[in-house]
Design a protein around this motif. Structure first.
Motif, mmCIF file in Angstrom:
data_model
loop_
_atom_site.group_PDB
_atom_site.id
_atom_site.type_symbol
_atom_site.label_atom_id
_atom_site.label_comp_id
_atom_site.label_asym_id
_atom_site.label_seq_id
_atom_site.Cartn_x
_atom_site.Cartn_y
_atom_site.Cartn_z
ATOM 1 N N PRO A 1 19.373 50.315 -23.425
ATOM 2 C CA PRO A 1 19.468 51.090 -22.180
ATOM 3 C C PRO A 1 18.145 51.085 -21.423
ATOM 4 N N VAL A 2 18.198 50.958 -20.113
ATOM 5 C CA VAL A 2 16.979 51.052 -19.287
ATOM 6 C C VAL A 2 16.601 52.543 -19.208
ATOM 7 N N PRO A 3 15.348 52.890 -19.523
ATOM 8 C CA PRO A 3 14.974 54.312 -19.421
ATOM 9 C C PRO A 3 15.218 54.838 -18.008
ATOM 10 N N ALA B 1 25.154 43.918 -1.976
ATOM 11 C CA ALA B 1 24.779 42.875 -1.007
ATOM 12 C C ALA B 1 23.497 43.263 -0.288
ATOM 13 N N GLY B 2 23.135 44.557 -0.379
ATOM 14 C CA GLY B 2 21.962 45.039 0.349
ATOM 15 C C GLY B 2 22.302 45.578 1.733
ATOM 16 N N THR B 3 23.587 45.743 2.005
ATOM 17 C CA THR B 3 23.987 46.230 3.340
ATOM 18 C C THR B 3 23.489 47.656 3.580
ATOM 19 N N VAL C 1 15.758 60.888 -2.574
ATOM 20 C CA VAL C 1 17.202 60.759 -2.363
ATOM 21 C C VAL C 1 17.683 59.601 -3.228
ATOM 22 N N SER C 2 18.635 59.861 -4.116
ATOM 23 C CA SER C 2 19.193 58.747 -4.890
ATOM 24 C C SER C 2 20.664 58.579 -4.514
ATOM 25 N N PHE C 3 21.217 57.450 -4.877
ATOM 26 C CA PHE C 3 22.641 57.193 -4.628
ATOM 27 C C PHE C 3 23.402 57.216 -5.941
ATOM 28 N N LYS C 4 24.655 57.563 -5.858
ATOM 29 C CA LYS C 4 25.521 57.466 -7.035
ATOM 30 C C LYS C 4 26.735 56.650 -6.648
ATOM 31 N N LEU C 5 26.897 55.537 -7.329
ATOM 32 C CA LEU C 5 28.044 54.663 -7.050
ATOM 33 C C LEU C 5 29.075 54.810 -8.165
ATOM 34 N N ALA D 1 19.138 50.936 -4.134
ATOM 35 C CA ALA D 1 19.309 49.737 -4.967
ATOM 36 C C ALA D 1 20.244 50.038 -6.132
ATOM 37 N N ALA D 2 20.942 49.011 -6.577
ATOM 38 C CA ALA D 2 21.812 49.149 -7.754
ATOM 39 C C ALA D 2 21.020 48.621 -8.948
ATOM 40 N N VAL D 3 20.499 49.570 -9.727
ATOM 41 C CA VAL D 3 19.579 49.202 -10.820
ATOM 42 C C VAL D 3 20.373 49.084 -12.120
ATOM 43 N N PHE E 1 14.042 56.231 -15.038
ATOM 44 C CA PHE E 1 12.712 56.405 -14.440
ATOM 45 C C PHE E 1 12.674 57.443 -13.328
ATOM 46 N N LEU E 2 13.850 57.891 -12.920
ATOM 47 C CA LEU E 2 13.864 58.827 -11.801
ATOM 48 C C LEU E 2 13.103 60.112 -12.137
ATOM 49 N N SER E 3 13.189 60.567 -13.376
ATOM 50 C CA SER E 3 12.484 61.804 -13.729
ATOM 51 C C SER E 3 10.970 61.601 -13.663
ATOM 52 N N GLN F 1 10.661 43.595 -12.751
ATOM 53 C CA GLN F 1 9.880 43.561 -11.497
ATOM 54 C C GLN F 1 10.165 44.817 -10.676
ATOM 55 N N TYR F 2 11.428 45.210 -10.628
ATOM 56 C CA TYR F 2 11.803 46.397 -9.848
ATOM 57 C C TYR F 2 11.073 47.633 -10.375
ATOM 58 N N LEU F 3 11.103 47.823 -11.699
ATOM 59 C CA LEU F 3 10.539 49.056 -12.272
ATOM 60 C C LEU F 3 9.027 49.113 -12.079
HETATM 61 O O1 PMT Z 1 24.352 47.047 -0.906
HETATM 62 P P1 PMT Z 1 25.763 47.455 -0.590
HETATM 63 O O2 PMT Z 1 26.729 46.351 -0.883
HETATM 64 O O3 PMT Z 1 25.895 48.019 0.780
HETATM 65 O O4 PMT Z 1 26.125 48.629 -1.629
HETATM 66 C C1 PMT Z 1 25.417 49.818 -1.564
HETATM 67 C C2 PMT Z 1 25.466 50.570 -2.912
HETATM 68 C C3 PMT Z 1 26.898 50.906 -3.236
HETATM 69 C C4 PMT Z 1 24.894 49.683 -4.027
HETATM 70 C C5 PMT Z 1 24.584 51.851 -2.699
HETATM 71 O O5 PMT Z 1 25.145 52.643 -1.699
HETATM 72 C C6 PMT Z 1 24.482 52.653 -4.018
HETATM 73 O O6 PMT Z 1 25.328 53.457 -4.360
HETATM 74 N N1 PMT Z 1 23.361 52.419 -4.780
HETATM 75 C C7 PMT Z 1 23.093 53.032 -6.102
HETATM 76 C C8 PMT Z 1 24.009 52.381 -7.075
HETATM 77 C C9 PMT Z 1 23.761 52.658 -8.508
HETATM 78 O O7 PMT Z 1 24.046 51.764 -9.269
HETATM 79 O O8 PMT Z 1 23.239 53.816 -8.888
HETATM 80 P P2 PMT Z 1 22.920 54.134 -10.447
HETATM 81 O O9 PMT Z 1 23.991 55.001 -10.994
HETATM 82 O O10 PMT Z 1 22.576 52.900 -11.232
HETATM 83 O O11 PMT Z 1 21.578 54.864 -10.336
HETATM 84 C C10 PMT Z 1 21.471 56.108 -9.697
HETATM 85 C C11 PMT Z 1 20.059 56.268 -9.178
HETATM 86 O O12 PMT Z 1 19.174 56.350 -10.306
HETATM 87 C C12 PMT Z 1 19.657 55.096 -8.320
HETATM 88 O O13 PMT Z 1 19.268 55.611 -7.074
HETATM 89 C C13 PMT Z 1 18.501 54.447 -9.064
HETATM 90 O O14 PMT Z 1 17.385 54.216 -8.227
HETATM 91 C C14 PMT Z 1 18.112 55.458 -10.149
HETATM 92 N N2 PMT Z 1 17.863 54.803 -11.448
HETATM 93 C C15 PMT Z 1 18.803 54.022 -12.002
HETATM 94 C C16 PMT Z 1 18.554 53.398 -13.225
HETATM 95 C C17 PMT Z 1 17.299 53.613 -13.839
HETATM 96 N N3 PMT Z 1 17.008 53.038 -14.971
HETATM 97 N N4 PMT Z 1 16.383 54.395 -13.277
HETATM 98 C C18 PMT Z 1 16.647 55.014 -12.103
HETATM 99 O O15 PMT Z 1 15.803 55.745 -11.634
#
Ligand code: PMT
Length: 346
Positions: free
Chosen positions: A238-240, A93-95, A257-261, A206-208, A242-244, A181-183
């Motif tokens: 698969p999306v490459p 939701a972007g919260t 700082v990245s997130f892991k959901l 962001a949830a990518v 890009f974090l590296s 657009q995001y990438l």
């Molecule tokens: O918006 P809310 O409803 O509050 O929810 C917040 C959240 C749960 C979405 C948030 O806290 C969260 O966990 N975001 C990351 C969710 C996620 O899907 O992560 P991932 O496993 O896809 O990716 C991990 C990291 O790798 C991300 O930080 C992303 O920027 C990066 N990534 C992902 C895919 C990709 N192709 N390249 C990347 O670099």
């Protein structure tokens, strides 16, 4: 004259010779990330966006000397048609992003808020996406529109913070919708933030999407159900990762700082550690879908895992966990800046 050297680069290395046991050195290969950018067109507005971000960054480099954080927020879409009727979406939701951006601003950072268009925004989030209609916040008194007294005090606090961010030019809103657009935007902003050196912070909430439909395979018009025998079979790539690229090339001095959901708590920490090993960045914040507003875990390579939790009471009182997360991230960023600067002086 310089002191006499004990070596000469013009001398041939006579002890090397043909060695057929060594495999041929392969021609340099394009990485998945480079291949992606070669095969996909950038959004048409990218130059305009780049100019806007550069101006914002230059303003803060010259005038405010604030640290700059890129906060990413919301989910990316994967369109299935060029004239898009159908698309695959990612949950968010972007919260997390919008709330975090507010706490970064309160703690003196300038914020580039890269968000899914029409997802939650800092400050306005308090009044959008709720079950209230925006008109519920208003009343009529003496033939004039007034703020409903039930909300007025709280709104004044939010309004003041919003105005402070606006007046100090500390918040830049940059939208995306699709994963392409995001990438492209992430790459462009990262390369600009290269100028900010260690004072740049990436907070990737962001949830990518992990899968996408390449432009070369995308039909121009709406997919017709009659043509596919009533079934729709989608073959996604698969999306490459890009974090590296971000860590190694686009903004190597920044803290990332990245997130892991996850939804399964038994794999959360393992997946967070895998991400750290794979990308070699500084911090992964792990969260579970079910409890993400109440607890998160900080995972690094050099410290024990650190859980941040709201008590039931705090959660009931609508305390926001980002109020604790952001100062903890900032503390690590300050340490990062100090360490990197000390290393430079050695
Ligand atoms: O918006 P809310 O409803 O509050 O929810 C917040 C959240 C749960 C979405 C948030 O806290 C969260 O966990 N975001 C990351 C969710 C996620 O899907 O992560 P991932 O496993 O896809 O990716 C991990 C990291 O790798 C991300 O930080 C992303 O920027 C990066 N990534 C992902 C895919 C990709 N192709 N390249 C990347 O670099």
């Amino acid at each position: 004259m310089s002191p006499k050297k004990s070596f000469h680069t013009s001398n041939p290395e006579t002890d090397t010779a043909i060695d057929r046991t060594i495999p041929d050195f392969p021609a340099a290969q394009l990485s998945d990330e480079d291949r992606y950018f070669r095969a996909h067109k950038p959004p048409k507005y990218l130059d305009e966006l780049s100019a806007e971000v550069s101006e914002f960054v230059e303003f803060h480099l010259k005038n405010s000397k604030k640290n700059i954080v890129l906060v990413t927020s919301g989910g990316t879409t994967v369109p299935l048609e060029n004239n898009t009727v159908r698309f695959i979406d990612n949950f968010s939701a972007g919260t997390r992003g919008a709330t975090s951006a507010e706490y970064f601003l309160e703690n003196g950072y300038a914020v580039i808020f890269l968000h899914r268009e029409f997802s939650l925004l800092p400050y306005s989030r308090h009044y959008s996406h709720t079950t209230n209609c925006f008109l519920d916040y208003m009343t009529e008194e003496d033939n004039k529109v007034q703020i409903n007294r039930d909300f007025a005090d709280e709104m004044l606090v939010v309004l003041r913070k919003y105005n402070a961010a606006k007046e100090s030019n500390s918040l830049l809103l940059i939208p995306f919708t699709t994963v392409n657009q995001y990438l492209y935007t992430l790459k462009t902003i990262s390369e600009i933030l290269h100028r900010v050196d260690t004072r740049a912070l990436f907070y990737l909430a962001a949830a990518v999407s992990d899968f996408f439909l390449p432009q070369s395979k995308m039909p121009q018009h709406k997919i017709q159900s009659q043509e596919s025998g009533g079934k729709l079979i989608i073959d996604l790539e698969p999306v490459p990762k890009f974090l590296s690229r971000l860590v190694d090339n686009w903004a190597p001095a920044a803290m990332i700082v990245s997130f892991k959901l996850e939804t399964d708590n038994t794999i959360l920490i393992k997946k967070a550690k895998n991400a750290l090993t794979r990308y070699q960045h500084q911090l992964v914040i792990g969260n579970l879908l079910q409890t993400r507003k109440k607890e998160v875990v900080f995972v690094t390579t050099d410290e024990p895992d650190q859980w941040i939790k709201l008590t039931d009471e705090e959660y009931k009182n609508k305390e926001e966990i980002e109020k604790i997360i952001i100062p903890a991230v900032i503390e690590r960023h300050h340490k990062w800046i100090k360490q990197r600067n000390e290393n430079k002086q050695k």
